[in-house]
Write an enzyme that holds these catalytic residues in place. Structure first.
Site, PDB file in Angstrom:
ATOM      1  N   LYS A   1      -8.605  18.618 -51.145  1.00 19.77           N
ATOM      2  CA  LYS A   1      -8.623  18.796 -49.698  1.00 19.77           C
ATOM      3  C   LYS A   1      -7.236  18.804 -49.063  1.00 19.77           C
ATOM      4  CE  LYS A   1     -11.644  19.116 -47.245  1.00 19.77           C
ATOM      5  NZ  LYS A   1     -12.594  18.113 -46.703  1.00 19.77           N
TER       6      LYS A   1
ATOM      7  N   TYR B   1      -6.280   1.939   2.552  1.00 16.98           N
ATOM      8  CA  TYR B   1      -6.121   1.492   1.161  1.00 16.98           C
ATOM      9  C   TYR B   1      -7.336   0.718   0.698  1.00 16.98           C
ATOM     10  CZ  TYR B   1      -4.559  -0.830  -3.041  1.00 16.98           C
ATOM     11  OH  TYR B   1      -4.479  -1.264  -4.336  1.00 16.98           O
TER      12      TYR B   1
ATOM     13  N   SER C   1      -7.545  14.009 -48.699  1.00 19.97           N
ATOM     14  CA  SER C   1      -8.770  13.220 -48.714  1.00 19.97           C
ATOM     15  C   SER C   1      -8.607  12.079 -49.712  1.00 19.97           C
ATOM     16  CB  SER C   1      -9.948  14.104 -49.104  1.00 19.97           C
ATOM     17  OG  SER C   1     -11.021  13.314 -49.590  1.00 19.97           O
TER      18      SER C   1
ATOM     19  N   HIS D   1     -17.583  36.253 -29.459  1.00 18.60           N
ATOM     20  CA  HIS D   1     -18.745  35.540 -30.014  1.00 18.60           C
ATOM     21  C   HIS D   1     -18.450  35.029 -31.424  1.00 18.60           C
ATOM     22  CE1 HIS D   1     -21.110  37.391 -26.708  1.00 18.60           C
ATOM     23  NE2 HIS D   1     -20.298  38.410 -26.952  1.00 18.60           N
TER      24      HIS D   1
ATOM     25  N   GLN E   1      -6.021   1.337  -7.437  1.00 14.27           N
ATOM     26  CA  GLN E   1      -5.180   0.837  -8.535  1.00 14.27           C
ATOM     27  C   GLN E   1      -5.534   1.495  -9.865  1.00 14.27           C
ATOM     28  OE1 GLN E   1      -3.909  -3.378  -8.677  1.00 14.27           O
ATOM     29  NE2 GLN E   1      -5.201  -3.550 -10.491  1.00 14.27           N
TER      30      GLN E   1
ATOM     31  N   ASN F   1       0.823  -1.215   0.000  1.00 15.01           N
ATOM     32  CA  ASN F   1       0.000   0.000   0.000  1.00 15.01           C
ATOM     33  C   ASN F   1       0.857   1.265   0.000  1.00 15.01           C
ATOM     34  OD1 ASN F   1      -1.942  -1.899   0.246  1.00 15.01           O
ATOM     35  ND2 ASN F   1      -2.594  -1.344   2.315  1.00 15.01           N
TER      36      ASN F   1
ATOM     37  N   GLU G   1      -7.168  18.320 -35.311  1.00 15.46           N
ATOM     38  CA  GLU G   1      -8.476  17.767 -34.937  1.00 15.46           C
ATOM     39  C   GLU G   1      -8.307  16.664 -33.897  1.00 15.46           C
ATOM     40  OE1 GLU G   1     -11.000  17.052 -38.592  1.00 15.46           O
ATOM     41  OE2 GLU G   1      -9.182  17.867 -39.475  1.00 15.46           O
TER      42      GLU G   1
HETATM   43  N1  ARG Z   1      -1.366  -3.043  -7.524  1.00 13.80           N
HETATM   44  C1  ARG Z   1      -1.820  -2.370  -6.350  1.00 13.80           C
HETATM   45  C2  ARG Z   1      -2.187  -0.916  -6.743  1.00 13.80           C
HETATM   46  O1  ARG Z   1      -1.887  -0.553  -7.808  1.00 13.80           O
HETATM   47  C3  ARG Z   1      -0.721  -2.318  -5.357  1.00 13.80           C
HETATM   48  C4  ARG Z   1      -1.170  -2.294  -3.934  1.00 13.80           C
HETATM   49  C5  ARG Z   1      -1.857  -3.546  -3.617  1.00 13.80           C
HETATM   50  N2  ARG Z   1      -2.196  -3.601  -2.238  1.00 13.80           N
HETATM   51  C6  ARG Z   1      -3.120  -4.463  -1.830  1.00 13.80           C
HETATM   52  N3  ARG Z   1      -3.326  -4.491  -0.569  1.00 13.80           N
HETATM   53  N4  ARG Z   1      -3.786  -5.207  -2.665  1.00 13.80           N
HETATM   54  O2  ARG Z   1      -2.796  -0.208  -6.002  1.00 13.80           O
END
Ligand code: ARG
Length: 464
Positions: A286, A320, A280, A159, A325, A113, A293
């Protein structure tokens, strides 16, 4: 897969479902964090040794193995692959394959984490300056075209109706001003990423006495995060990066839109180089501004990453959550799209040609009405009165298909005696531009000093 095949296999009776495992794996994209993951692990091994958790010998072996792994990855990007769940699992597997139980000691007191937060912070710290460099490149290209445009004049619009004459250089520097703000925003996002999360553990902090301040300075961070629970979930720096990218895309899209319009037959103020236009398959005549674009189109996608990411973050409980992710694909794609768009736009801007006869031809006529009103104001007429008088003149001229320059002194005086013996003002687009007085205006002196300031700024960025 069996036994120790995943970082967390011990608690589980059987192997995970293959399809679900693949669904939740991130290695396919977070392999981009490989260098950062190794860098973080090198620092963590050192911190564990300093805290007396790892022996000097084990820390040395881990360091050497991590460096060897990094070399492999640098020599052969295809090495960074496998059925691992994510880049953290990959690096650890490589380490254990090389060192056995010694490799298994590295994750002591550490969680993925905080690792993933660290990696992404390190990544942005090294990648945001590259985005900034591309922004500077576009500002420099705009400044070069502004210098080349000299005193050429074009209409400014409100405008999307012709409003008042301005210098072409003023128009180009208007876009440069927006990109300079983007540069600042990218800098601020980098500042937000500049906090070191290790020591947060999974959520509660770590029970080993690692010196987080030393870790921060070892990894080049200016501070340590304030709270381990917050650190596990904090991706504000991702939101700021995506916001800076989204706004950069808004600006590059608006520039693209201006150039698409102004290089078309109806305006014709600029000509795009053949190298950055496309034809084109059907219509031989063109010459299409496809790259511009596409830049405009991609802005929607990058804005989508910001909106998507804020939506992902908003409902998360503390600590977490795997939802986080999703940050990486948004960051990586935003980065790729912004860089690609900036570079394509630089190629277009660098090679386009101004068509001053066309643009000046469009900047006369009724665009000078405000200047005529100002001229009356100079002679003591209250502005609202002057506005009304000139509005009447415009109405007549439009009906007769004439412009201000065709009015005789008698006709001027017929509208208002205060136009005086000489008739009306000498109203031209050049006089209009020259009459501006404020530093942010289109007066030639103001534009010259604005251009000098932009070029000085570009020079400073190169020196950083
Ligand atoms: N791949 C996970 C992410 O991108 C990493 C952390 C994973 N931690 C867990 N407790 N599953 O966030």
């Amino acid at each position: 897969m069996s036994g120790e095949s995943h970082l967390w296999s011990g608690r589980f009776a059987g192997a995970p479902d293959e399809e679900v495992f693949r669904f939740q794996a991130s290695f396919g994209f977070d392999r981009r964090l490989f260098e950062d993951d190794v860098e973080g692990s090198l620092a963590w091994a050192e911190a564990l040794a300093d805290a007396g958790v790892l022996s000097a010998a084990d820390a040395g072996s881990i360091r050497d193995a991590l460096i060897a792994i990094r070399e492999r990855g640098r020599d052969d990007p295809a090495f960074i692959a496998g059925s691992d769940e994510d880049v953290h699992a990959f690096v650890e597997r490589q380490l254990v394959e090389r060192l056995g139980d010694v490799g298994r000691r590295l994750h002591t007191g550490r969680s993925r984490n905080e690792q993933v937060s660290l990696d992404l912070r390190l990544y942005l710290r090294r990648r945001l300056p590259l985005l900034q460099r591309d922004v500077v490149g576009l500002v420099a290209a705009l400044a070069d075209r502004a210098a080349a445009a000299g005193q050429a004049i074009m209409p400014a619009y409100t405008h999307l109706r012709r409003a008042q004459p301005i210098l072409v250089a003023h128009f180009l520097l208007a876009h440069a001003a927006a990109f300079r703000r983007d540069h600042d925003r990218l800098e601020a996002a980098r500042g937000e990423a500049d906090a070191m999360p290790l020591g947060s553990g999974a959520v509660a902090g770590t029970s080993y006495a690692v010196d987080t301040a030393a870790l921060a300075s070892r990894l080049g961070f200016s501070r340590v995060v304030a709270n381990s629970v917050d650190a596990a979930a904090d991706r504000d720096f991702v939101a700021s990066m995506l916001h800076a990218c989204a706004l950069t895309m808004v600006h590059v899209s608006r520039l693209a839109e201006d150039l698409i319009l102004f290089s078309g037959e109806e305006f014709g103020y600029f000509e795009l180089d053949d190298r950055v236009a496309t034809g084109s398959s059907l219509m031989p005549q063109k010459k299409n501004p496809d790259p511009l674009e596409l830049v405009r189109g991609k802005s929607g996608r990058v804005i989508g990453h910001l909106a998507g990411w804020l939506t992902t973050m908003k409902g998360l409980p503390s600590g977490y959550n795997k939802d986080l992710q999703e940050d990486k694909e948004a960051v990586f794609d935003a980065e790729d799209q912004v860089r690609g768009s900036l570079r394509a736009t630089v190629a277009v801007v660098e090679s386009m040609e101004a068509r001053p006869r066309r643009s000046e031809g469009a900047a006369g006529g009724m665009l000078l009405a405000t200047d005529v009103a100002d001229w009356l104001v100079d002679r003591g007429v209250p502005f609202r009165r002057a506005h009304e008088i000139v509005g009447g003149i415009v109405r007549d001229l439009l009906a007769q298909g004439r412009d201000f320059e065709s009015l005789t002194p008698e006709e001027w005086r017929g509208y208002d005696a205060r136009f005086g013996a000489g008739g009306g003002a000498r109203v031209t687009s050049r006089a209009s531009v020259g009459a501006r007085r404020t530093p942010q205006s289109t007066s030639p002196e103001a534009v010259a000093s604005a251009l000098a300031a932009v070029r000085a700024w570009v020079g400073e960025q190169g020196d950083r």
